[in-house]
Design a protein around this motif. Structure first.
Motif, short mmCIF file in Angstrom:
data_model
loop_
_atom_site.label_atom_id
_atom_site.label_comp_id
_atom_site.label_asym_id
_atom_site.label_seq_id
_atom_site.Cartn_x
_atom_site.Cartn_y
_atom_site.Cartn_z
N THR A 104 0.83 -1.21 0.00
CA THR A 104 0.00 0.00 0.00
C THR A 104 0.87 1.26 0.00
O THR A 104 0.57 2.23 -0.71
N CYS A 105 1.94 1.25 0.79
CA CYS A 105 2.88 2.38 0.79
C CYS A 105 3.51 2.56 -0.58
O CYS A 105 3.79 3.71 -1.00
N LEU A 106 3.74 1.46 -1.28
CA LEU A 106 4.28 1.55 -2.64
C LEU A 106 3.29 2.25 -3.56
O LEU A 106 3.68 3.07 -4.41
N SER A 107 2.01 1.96 -3.40
CA SER A 107 0.98 2.63 -4.20
C SER A 107 0.92 4.12 -3.89
O SER A 107 0.76 4.95 -4.80
N ILE A 108 1.05 4.47 -2.62
CA ILE A 108 1.07 5.88 -2.23
C ILE A 108 2.27 6.59 -2.84
O ILE A 108 2.17 7.73 -3.32
N PHE A 109 3.42 5.92 -2.84
CA PHE A 109 4.64 6.49 -3.42
C PHE A 109 4.44 6.77 -4.91
O PHE A 109 4.79 7.86 -5.40
N TYR A 110 3.90 5.79 -5.65
CA TYR A 110 3.67 5.97 -7.08
C TYR A 110 2.72 7.14 -7.33
O TYR A 110 2.93 7.95 -8.24
N PHE A 111 1.68 7.22 -6.51
CA PHE A 111 0.69 8.28 -6.70
C PHE A 111 1.29 9.66 -6.49
O PHE A 111 1.14 10.56 -7.32
N LEU A 112 2.00 9.84 -5.37
CA LEU A 112 2.56 11.15 -5.05
C LEU A 112 3.67 11.55 -6.03
O LEU A 112 3.86 12.74 -6.31
N LYS A 113 4.41 10.58 -6.55
CA LYS A 113 5.49 10.88 -7.48
C LYS A 113 4.99 11.18 -8.89
O LYS A 113 5.60 11.98 -9.62
N ILE A 114 3.91 10.55 -9.29
CA ILE A 114 3.49 10.61 -10.70
C ILE A 114 2.29 11.52 -10.93
O ILE A 114 2.24 12.24 -11.92
N ALA A 115 1.33 11.49 -10.02
CA ALA A 115 0.12 12.30 -10.21
C ALA A 115 0.48 13.78 -10.24
O ALA A 115 1.49 14.22 -9.67
N ASN A 116 -0.39 14.54 -10.88
CA ASN A 116 -0.12 15.97 -11.04
C ASN A 116 -1.40 16.76 -10.77
O ASN A 116 -2.32 16.76 -11.58
N PHE A 117 -1.44 17.41 -9.60
CA PHE A 117 -2.56 18.28 -9.24
C PHE A 117 -2.00 19.62 -8.78
O PHE A 117 -0.91 19.69 -8.19
N SER A 118 -2.74 20.67 -9.05
CA SER A 118 -2.29 22.01 -8.65
C SER A 118 -2.73 22.37 -7.24
O SER A 118 -2.41 23.45 -6.75
N ASN A 119 -3.44 21.49 -6.59
CA ASN A 119 -3.90 21.75 -5.23
C ASN A 119 -2.71 21.92 -4.29
O ASN A 119 -1.75 21.15 -4.33
N SER A 120 -2.78 22.92 -3.42
CA SER A 120 -1.66 23.22 -2.52
C SER A 120 -1.41 22.08 -1.53
O SER A 120 -0.26 21.81 -1.17
N ILE A 121 -2.48 21.44 -1.09
CA ILE A 121 -2.32 20.33 -0.14
C ILE A 121 -1.58 19.17 -0.81
O ILE A 121 -0.68 18.57 -0.22
N PHE A 122 -1.98 18.87 -2.06
CA PHE A 122 -1.31 17.79 -2.78
C PHE A 122 0.17 18.12 -3.00
O PHE A 122 1.04 17.25 -2.83
N LEU A 123 0.47 19.36 -3.38
CA LEU A 123 1.85 19.75 -3.60
C LEU A 123 2.66 19.65 -2.30
O LEU A 123 3.84 19.25 -2.32
#
Length: 312
Positions: A101-120
């Motif tokens: 699950t941590c691996l999935s979180i890592f892929y998401f945070l590294k690859i996904a692209n959102f302009s939301n300040s919280i996500f950044l």
């Protein structure tokens, strides 16, 4: 149960055990050799190595429990031994699932692209988020062990009150069902997290493709390829995870719960397929591991065919 079918199931389980341990041991070996060579190891390799080690431990715990139940069906098991058996499986299963699950979180945070300040904010602190998730899961593990331990204590106390014995036999179907149900409920949490990462990755890819319609294609194609690769990794994990989760639930629904029963053995094989099969999907999805695996296969092919190996 038919003897032929029974031995086919045992053979399949043995193959899963050998192949799973080989794939996970290969991942650990490659990453350790890379660490010894460069004196450093990246964060993703740390996750993959720890995950592989947990999968080896999980396969051993699954196989050992089946071996004892099959070879020594009348063995006397004390309260302490029974608790140790269930806790060992609970701990190895927990880390196997939560590290993935941590691996999935890592892929998401590294690859996904959102302009939301919280996500950044989260994206810039991906290592801390992953480690924080893993440490937070330790609280869930503690609660899981506490519930399992309580269930086993209550069940054994009821046995002792009725039989006046301080030991019980391996006919522990009720305790096993309680353990399976408890772990199934706790695995819903990481499953929900992984499913959320999957849906957010799809949304991120959709936004990326939509933006490409109004911009010249170029470097953003790399982002599309990264999205697709991450989605493939998460989807395969979710599929194996779903089958694994359903096998736990179906075992709880199996009233007889006898390991020699064909349905129970089939569920046991399904459980072992998750840590075994997922290791090879991770190898194929990682460039360094995939190249090392191909080099190893080529070297083995040359060795067995008496041809001088060629460096890739």
């Amino acid at each position: 149960m038919n003897d032929v079918l029974y031995y086919i199931f045992l053979t399949t389980l043995s193959v899963e055990f050998l192949m799973g341990n080989f794939g996970n041991a290969f991942t650990v070996l490659v990453n350790i050799m890379d660490w010894l060579k460069w004196r450093k190891i990246c964060f993703i390799d740390q996750i993959l190595t720890t995950l592989a080690i947990s999968r080896v431990a999980l396969l051993f715990s699954l196989t050992a429990s089946l071996f004892v139940s099959e070879k020594y069906p009348e063995i006397i098991i004390t309260r302490k031994i029974m608790i140790q058996i269930f806790i060992l499986w609970t701990v190895t299963n927990h880390f196997s699932i939560w590290l993935a699950t941590c691996l999935s979180i890592f892929y998401f945070l590294k690859i996904a692209n959102f302009s939301n300040s919280i996500f950044l904010h989260l994206k810039w602190r991906v290592k801390k988020i992953v480690l924080g998730t893993l440490f937070a899961s330790l609280l869930i593990l503690f609660l899981n062990i506490l519930v399992v331990n309580t269930h086993i204590d209550l069940w054994i106390d009821r046995i002792e009150a009725n039989t006046f014995f301080r030991v019980i036999t391996s006919n522990n179907s009720e305790a096993a069902k309680l353990d399976l149900l408890t772990n199934s409920m706790f695995t819903l949490i990481p499953f929900t997290v992984t499913l959320t990462m999957f849906l957010l990755l799809i949304f991120s890819l959709w936004r990326h493709l939509k933006n490409m319609q109004y911009n010249m294609p170029g470097s953003k194609d790399i982002s599309k390829a990264a999205h697709l690769k991450a989605l493939q990794m998460v989807v395969t994990f979710l599929l194996l995870y779903s089958i694994y989760f359903l096998s736990l639930l179906f075992q709880f629904c199996d009233i007889n719960y006898e390991l020699k029963n064909s349905i129970s053995l089939l569920f046991f094989i399904t459980e072992a397929a998750f840590p075994s099969g997922h290791s090879y999907l991770l190898i194929l999805g990682n460039t360094k591991l995939r190249q090392a695996f191909i080099s190893m296969v080529w070297w083995l092919r040359c060795r067995f065919s008496d041809v001088e190996p060629r460096v890739l």
